[in-house]
Design a protein around this motif. Structure first.
Motif, mmCIF file in Angstrom:
data_model
loop_
_atom_site.group_PDB
_atom_site.id
_atom_site.type_symbol
_atom_site.label_atom_id
_atom_site.label_comp_id
_atom_site.label_asym_id
_atom_site.label_seq_id
_atom_site.Cartn_x
_atom_site.Cartn_y
_atom_site.Cartn_z
ATOM 1 N N ALA A 147 0.830 -1.209 0.000
ATOM 2 C CA ALA A 147 0.000 0.000 0.000
ATOM 3 C C ALA A 147 0.867 1.264 0.000
ATOM 4 C CB ALA A 147 -0.932 -0.005 1.210
ATOM 5 N N TYR A 148 1.926 1.254 0.797
ATOM 6 C CA TYR A 148 2.824 2.409 0.855
ATOM 7 C C TYR A 148 3.547 2.592 -0.491
ATOM 8 C CZ TYR A 148 6.958 5.190 2.049
ATOM 9 O OH TYR A 148 7.952 6.140 2.067
ATOM 10 N N LYS B 51 2.593 1.695 -3.437
ATOM 11 C CA LYS B 51 1.650 2.206 -4.442
ATOM 12 C C LYS B 51 1.422 3.708 -4.239
ATOM 13 C CE LYS B 51 -2.900 1.669 -6.513
ATOM 14 N NZ LYS B 51 -4.177 0.952 -6.549
ATOM 15 N N THR B 52 1.315 4.127 -2.986
ATOM 16 C CA THR B 52 1.123 5.552 -2.688
ATOM 17 C C THR B 52 2.258 6.384 -3.284
ATOM 18 O OG1 THR B 52 -0.057 5.065 -0.637
ATOM 19 C CG2 THR B 52 0.927 7.245 -0.808
ATOM 20 N N GLU C 185 2.073 9.159 -6.198
ATOM 21 C CA GLU C 185 2.623 10.483 -5.904
ATOM 22 C C GLU C 185 3.653 10.886 -6.958
ATOM 23 O OE1 GLU C 185 5.140 12.295 -2.251
ATOM 24 O OE2 GLU C 185 3.517 10.941 -1.658
#
Length: 294
Positions: free
Chosen positions: A188-189, A191-192, A196
């Protein structure tokens, strides 16, 4: 006759040593085995305690190429295997290569080594994060370098250290040592950060795999952080026309690369690089470099 070799007290049958595996350079199976024997000290720490997936190419990259997670037929009893989850209710065994004899046995099968971001004692708890930077033509590894530098700076803002290696194909891999964290959170991180990056550099960075969006951009593949996915292990030879290696590179090399040729490393390049730099990914094993996920 197949020669029998003694490797650290294990008897190994090493076959077809004169067989050409990479026709473009005439590289033989014997030369491949020599490569792994001479780089064992560097590659083994990256394989240790990680269940292996093999991409096998026994007749070279133009022959049959197949991916397997199961221990190959005839795996010696002294090669370590571990039970790993394949699905919610299914377990399976996979090989773990931890010593020179096991490495030479596996190399004799003519394989690429692929490993997950977690270790066998704690499946699904990642101790590293990976970003696979994949250029869409006409973009090349040079554009990947620009993305790598952006990612390095962004990760540093969150207190995380980043290290780079070539994929051994067209792109770059960015590796980040972590305190053990559930793979779902790491995914999840990652992908963030990819999303970004696309917002910050829309002409260069892409977070989706969609082919029609790819030309001229770098796809930041964050999906290999899934507990079910694997990435080419540092120092593995790749099933390419030439015997290219997934080679660790310094940030200076990333910053100075002016053409794709600057970041292509073949088996003959690795021993001199190790002599000059040591293992550029050695910090991955330093607990002091492993950060908590923000």
């Amino acid at each position: 006759m197949t020669p029998i070799t003694d490797v650290e007290g294990r008897r190994l049958a090493l076959s077809n040593l004169e067989k050409v595996i990479h026709p473009a350079t005439g590289t033989t199976k014997g030369e491949i085995l020599h490569y792994y024997a001479t780089t064992a000290e560097a590659i083994l720490p990256h394989l240790r305690n990680r269940p292996l997936s093999f991409l096998r190419y026994p007749d070279g990259p133009d022959g049959e190429v197949f991916f397997t997670k199961n221990p190959p037929p005839g795996t010696p009893s002294w090669v370590r295997t571990v039970e790993v989850p394949r699905s919610e209710d299914k377990q399976a065994r996979q090989v773990v290569v931890e010593d020179l004899a096991s490495l030479m046995w596996a190399a004799n099968l003519v394989v690429e080594f692929h490993t997950p971001q977690w270790q066998a004692d704690e499946p699904g708890m990642a101790d590293r994060m990976v970003f696979d930077l994949d250029p869409g033509a006409p973009a090349t590894v040079v554009e990947c370098c620009a993305v790598a530098l952006w990612l390095r700076e962004r990760l540093a803002a969150d207190g995380l250290h980043a290290y780079a290696k070539t994929s051994g194909s067209k792109g770059l891999h960015i590796l980040v040592p972590l305190e053990r964290t559930p793979s779902e959170q790491v995914s999840a991180y990652a992908k963030t950060l990819a999303v970004e990056g696309e917002a910050a550099e829309p002409g260069l960075i892409l977070h989706r795999m969609k082919r029609s969006l790819r030309p001229g951009k770098v796809f930041v593949d964050h999906s290999q952080n899934s507990s079910k996915k694997t990435t080419a292990t540092p120092y593995t030879l790749r099933a390419r026309t030439e015997p290219t290696v997934s080679a660790p590179v310094s940030w200076e090399e990333v910053g100075e690369a002016g053409s794709p040729a600057d970041l292509v490393f073949r088996i003959d390049d690795i021993a001199p690089r190790l002599e000059r730099y040591g293992d550029l990914l050695g910090p991955l094993f330093d607990p002091g470099r492993a950060g908590p996920l923000p």
